[in-house]
Design an enzyme around this catalytic site. Structure first.
Site, PDB file in Angstrom:
ATOM      1  N   SER A 137       0.823  -1.207   0.000  1.00 30.94           N
ATOM      2  CA  SER A 137       0.000   0.000   0.000  1.00 30.94           C
ATOM      3  C   SER A 137       0.863   1.266   0.000  1.00 30.94           C
ATOM      4  CB  SER A 137      -0.949  -0.011   1.201  1.00 30.94           C
ATOM      5  OG  SER A 137      -0.274  -0.365   2.364  1.00 30.94           O
ATOM      6  N   GLU A 144      -6.209  -0.225  -6.741  1.00 34.85           N
ATOM      7  CA  GLU A 144      -5.216   0.612  -7.406  1.00 34.85           C
ATOM      8  C   GLU A 144      -4.285  -0.309  -8.203  1.00 34.85           C
ATOM      9  OE1 GLU A 144      -4.633   4.638  -4.758  1.00 34.85           O
ATOM     10  OE2 GLU A 144      -3.617   2.866  -4.020  1.00 34.85           O
ATOM     11  N   ASN A 201      -3.377   6.517  -0.461  1.00 37.80           N
ATOM     12  CA  ASN A 201      -2.648   6.688   0.801  1.00 37.80           C
ATOM     13  C   ASN A 201      -1.809   7.959   0.809  1.00 37.80           C
ATOM     14  OD1 ASN A 201      -3.689   4.623   2.264  1.00 37.80           O
ATOM     15  ND2 ASN A 201      -2.150   3.123   1.655  1.00 37.80           N
ATOM     16  N   HIS A 203      -3.090  -2.930  -5.530  1.00 37.78           N
ATOM     17  CA  HIS A 203      -3.375  -2.534  -4.142  1.00 37.78           C
ATOM     18  C   HIS A 203      -4.860  -2.698  -3.856  1.00 37.78           C
ATOM     19  CE1 HIS A 203      -3.677   0.835  -0.929  1.00 37.78           C
ATOM     20  NE2 HIS A 203      -3.617  -0.357  -0.384  1.00 37.78           N
TER      21      HIS A 203
END
Ligand code: 3H9
Length: 682
Positions: free
Chosen positions: A401, A434, A472, A422
Site C-alpha cells: 500500500s 489501485e 494513501n 493494491h
C-alpha cells in the site's frame, strides 16, 4: 411487416401488435429522440384499426437504463418523459413492456405506465434515482406503491435497491417472467388496466414507519432520500394527479441541486476510471489461475474475490495452521454467499481452491499476488521466491500500500512482469483496486491489471508508482494536516465532528483508533533517523502508544472504548499530551471553527491531488475523486476532493493553500492548482 424505421425507435407489426423497439446504444437511455420516437409510434398504434395492441422493447439485449443522465445538466426538451407515459396510458390499445437487461429509473417508470410487464430472466429492475441525488420524476413514486404497497416502495425507492425479475414478480411489479420477453409480451392480451387507477394497498402505520426509518438510515437522510419518502407517502393520501405533480416538483428541484451534480460527476468518473488512456491500451494477458501469497486477512479477501469471479486460486502460506483456517473460512464464506443468492451455486464449491505450502505449487499461476506483511525486506524475499518458481510470462503483483513497486520488482530478474495491485480491506468487499505501473512494467501489464480488476467486479484505477500511490498519499497529507490542527488548538473530537459533519464516514482520529495506532508508530520509529529535523512533526500518536493506547483494540487511543463504544470526547490524558505538544512548539492554542477544520483538511487533499496529477501518478483528475470516495470515506455527494475544489471560489482556495503552507512550514510543496482545476480527461 416493417412499417417504419426511425433512428432510435423501430416499429414493426407482429401478430397484430405494434412492436416498438428502442435502439439507442449502449443502454437505450430515454434521450429526447427516443421520447419523440415513442410518442410518434404510439400515435400510429392509436390510429391503426388493424392493430390490437403495442409492445415496447429495447434492442441490444436491454430494455431502458433510465433517463439520459447526460441531459440532466441541460434544460428539458419536449416531449418530456411524463408526456410519453401519459400517451401510453391515453392510448386506447393495451401496451405491454417487454423487459430484459436493465429496466431502471425512467425505464421502469415507463414500464409501470404500461398495461402489463413481462420480464426475461436476468432482468435487473429498480428505481435507483436517489443514488444520483434525485427522485423518480415520471410517476415512479406514485405507481410503484399502488403495486407493492407503501412500505416496500419506501424500501425500493428510498434505497435504490435493484431487483431480479423473480423478486419483482414476487412483489407484483411484473406480471410474468418468461424466457423470451418479447414473444411473451406479444402473446399477452392484458386489456387496458393503468396502474394509476389502482388503490394504494392499506398497511399498518407502524410497518410504514419502520420502512421509513430504515430508508432514512440507509440513505443518511440526504435530501433526495427525504423527498423520495415524502413522495411515496403522498401516494397513499393524495389523488394520483396531485401526487404526480408533487413528485415532479421535487424531481425538478433536486435535478439542479449541487448534490445531484456531484453524484452525476461520480457516475461518469467511475466509468471513465476503468478506461485506459489510448497509449496504454494493449491485449491483456490471460488470467485464469491466481496464486495468492499469504493467508492472512488480505490474502483471504483477495482469494475470495478471485474465487467468486470463477478463477482457480492457489493460496500459499508456510504456516499450515493459518492455511487450514483460511481454507475453511473461505469455504464457509462462499457457501454463505451462494445461500444468500449473491453468487452462483457452482462458485461455492472448493474445487478451484488449492492450499499450497511449497513454492513449486505456484507454477500453474498466470498471476501471482503477494499479500504478506508490509515490510520491504519481507516482500523482497517473497519476490525472490516467486521469481524462482512462477512460470515465465506470469504477472507478478504486490499488494503493497506504500512501498516502492520498482524496488520490489528489482528483487526479481523480470521487473517487466511486476506491477502493483493494491486491494483495500476487506478485499472481498471493497470495490477499489489501485493498479500500479512500475517503471519497467511491460506495455501489456496495465491492461492486464485493469482487466483482472474488472473481472473481479472491482473498480480498478491506474496509478503511477509513488509513495502511497493515489489514495494513501492523499490520506497521509490529510491526516498530517489534522495532526497540525491538534497542536494548533483543536481536540480530536472537534476535528472528527467537523469532518463527519462535512460527510466523511468517520473522522481521521476515529479511523486511526479503528485501524490501530501501533502500525503507524512502528513506521514512524523506522523512519525517525531519516526525518529532517526542520520538518514539523507532531508526536501525539507516539506518546499515546508509549502509554499503551493503541486504539480501539487496546480499549484506548485518541478516544476510550467501553464495551466497544467510542467515548464522546477525549480524556485528560490525551488532552495533556496534546497540550504538551502545543507548548513544545511554542503555540498558543486557539479554537478552530468547524469550517476552518474542514477547509484546511480539504485543502491538504487538494494540494496533494495537484501534485499527484502533475507527477503523473494519477492519469486524470477524476480518478483521484474515485479513489477517495471508494476507498477513504470521502462523501460521494460532495463528488471527491477535485470536484469539490472545482466548485470553490479560486481566491478562497488559494488562501486555504497559503494557510496550510504556513501551518506545514519547512518542506511544503505547493501543487499546481491551475492544472488540477482545468485538466480534462485525456
Ligand atoms: C432517471 O431515470 C430519472 C427519471 O426518473 C426521470 C424521468 C423524468 N444515461 O455502467 P456501464 C452509459 S435517472 C446515460 O459501464 P454496465 C454509461 O455512461 C437514471 N448514459 O455498463 C456507459 O457509457 P460509456 C436512472 C448511461 O453494463 C454505458 O452506458 N438510471 C446511462 O456495467 C455503459 O454503462 C440509472 O441510474 C444513463 N441512464 O451497466 C441507471 N446508464 O460506455 C444507471 C448507463 O460511454 N446505469 N449509461 O462509459 C447503470 O446502472 C448501469 O449503467 C447499467 C449497465 C446497469 C445500465
Amino acid at each position: 411487416m416493417r412499417i417504419d424505421t426511425m433512428s432510435v425507435v423501430v416499429a414493426r407489426i407482429e401478430d397484430g401488435v405494434l412492436l416498438m423497439e428502442i435502439n439507442n446504444p449502449p443502454v437505450n437511455a430515454l434521450s429526447q429522440p427516443v421520447r419523440a420516437g415513442l410518442v410518434e409510434a404510439l400515435e400510429r398504434l392509436a390510429a391503426d384499426d388493424t392493430l390490437r395492441g403495442g409492445v415496447i422493447a429495447g434492442a441490444g439485449g436491454t430494455f431502458i437504463a433510465g433517463a439520459d443522465i447526460k441531459e440532466f445538466g441541460k434544460p428539458p426538451a419536449p416531449p418530456l418523459l411524463p408526456d410519453v407515459l401519459a400517451a401510453i396510458e391515453a392510448c386506447p390499445k393495451p401496451v405491454v413492456a417487454a423487459l430484459q437487461g436493465a429496466a431502471l429509473g425512467g425505464g421502469l417508470e415507463l414500464a409501470l405506465a404500461c398495461d402489463a410487464r413481462v420480464a426475461q430472466a436476468g432482468t435487473v429492475l429498480g428505481l435507483p434515482e436517489v443514488a444520483l441525488g434525485i427522485i423518480p420524476g415520471a410517476g415512479g413514486t406514485q405507481r410503484l406503491p399502488r403495486l407493492t404497497g407503501v412500505s416496500t416502495a419506501l424500501r425500493l425507492i428510498g434505497t435504490g435497491e435493484r431487483l431480479s425479475a423473480e423478486a419483482a414478480k414476487a412483489l407484483g411489479i411484473v406480471d410474468e417472467v418468461a424466457p423470451d420477453a418479447v414473444s411473451a409480451a406479444i402473446a399477452c392480451r392484458p386489456g387496458k388496466r393503468p396502474v394509476s387507477k389502482l388503490p394504494v394497498p392499506a398497511e399498518a402505520a407502524d410497518v410504514i414507519a419502520k420502512a421509513e426509518a430504515a430508508a432514512l438510515k440507509a440513505g443518511k437522510s440526504r435530501p433526495a432520500v427525504m423527498e423520495a419518502i415524502a413522495a411515496v407517502k403522498a401516494a397513499a393520501t393524495l389523488p394520483f394527479a396531485e401526487g404526480l405533480a408533487q413528485e415532479r416538483d421535487a424531481f425538478l428541484n433536486l435535478r439542479t441541486s449541487p448534490e445531484a451534480a456531484a453524484l452525476r460527476h461520480m457516475f461518469f468518473a467511475e466509468r471513465e476510471a476503468v478506461r485506459l488512456p489510448a497509449a496504454l491500451r494493449a491485449k491483456p494477458r490471460r488470467v485464469e489461475t491466481v496464486a495468492v501469497i499469504g493467508a492472512g486477512t488480505m490474502g483471504r479477501g483477495i482469494a475470495q474475490s478471485a474465487l467468486e469471479a470463477g478463477l482457480t486460486v492457489i493460496l500459499y502460506d508456510l504456516n499450515a495452521e493459518l492455511l487450514a483456517t483460511a481454507g475453511e473460512a473461505l469455504r464457509t464464506a462462499l457457501a454463505e454467499r451462494a445461500a444468500a443468492g449473491k453468487i452462483a451455486a457452482d462458485l461455492a464449491g472448493n474445487a478451484r481452491l488449492v492450499l499450497a505450502r511449497t513454492w513449486a505449487d505456484i507454477v500453474p499461476a498466470d498471476l501471482v499476488i503477494e499479500a504478506v506483511f508490509e515490510d520491504l525486506a519481507v516482500k523482497q524475499e517473497v519476490f525472490r521466491q516467486i521469481d524462482a518458481h512462477a512460470r515465465l510470462g506470469a504477472v507478478l503483483a504486490t499488494n503493497t500500500s506504500y512501498l516502492d513497486v520498482d524496488v520490489i520488482a528489482a528483487a526479481t530478474a523480470r521487473p517487466q512482469d511486476v506491477l502493483g495491485l493494491h486491494f483495500f480491506s476487506p478485499a472481498n468487499v471493497m470495490k477499489l483496486l489501485e493498479v500500479v505501473r512500475g517503471a519497467h512494467s511491460a506495455p501489456d501489464l496495465a491492461a492486464t491489471g485493469m482487466e483482472f480488476g474488472k473481472h473481479l467486479k472491482k473498480l480498478p484505477v491506474l496509478c503511477g508508482n509513488g509513495f502511497g500511490f493515489i489514495g494513501n498519499r492523499i490520506y497521509n497529507a490529510y491526516r498530517t494536516q489534522c495532526e497540525y490542527m491538534l497542536e494548533d488548538g483543536a481536540w480530536p473530537e472537534d476535528i472528527d465532528t467537523a469532518l463527519e459533519t462535512f460527510g466523511f464516514a468517520m473522522g481521521p482520529f476515529a479511523v486511526a483508533d479503528l485501524s490501530g495506532l501501533d502500525i503507524a508508530w512502528r513506521m514512524r520509529a523506522a523512519q525517525a533517523a531519516m526525518r529532517d529535523a526542520r520538518k514539523r512533526y507532531v508526536p501525539v500518536l507516539d506518546h499515546l502508544c508509549e502509554q499503551g493506547r493503541f486504539g480501539r483494540k487496546s480499549g484506548a487511543g485518541y478516544y476510550t472504548y467501553a464495551e466497544g463504544r467510542r467515548s464522546a470526547g477525549t480524556d485528560d490524558t490525551v488532552r495533556s499530551i496534546i497540550e504538551a505538544a502545543s507548548a513544545a512548539r511554542g503555540l498558543t492554542r486557539r479554537t478552530l471553527a468547524p469550517e476552518i477544520i474542514q477547509r484546511r483538511s480539504l485543502a491538504a487533499m487538494v494540494n496533494e491531488a495537484a501534485l499527484l496529477l502533475a507527477g503523473g501518478i494519477a492519469q486524470r483528475a477524476s480518478d483521484i475523486d474515485v479513489v477517495l470516495v471508494q476507498g477513504y470515506g470521502f462523501p460521494r455527494f460532495a463528488g471527491g476532493p477535485v470536484y469539490w475544489a472545482r466548485t470553490q471560489d479560486r481566491t478562497t482556495l488559494e488562501r486555504d493553500l497559503d494557510i496550510i503552507a504556513a501551518a506545514t512550514g519547512f518542506g511544503f510543496e505547493r501543487g499546481p492548482l491551475d492544472l488540477l482545476l482545468t485538466e480534462s480527461a485525456p
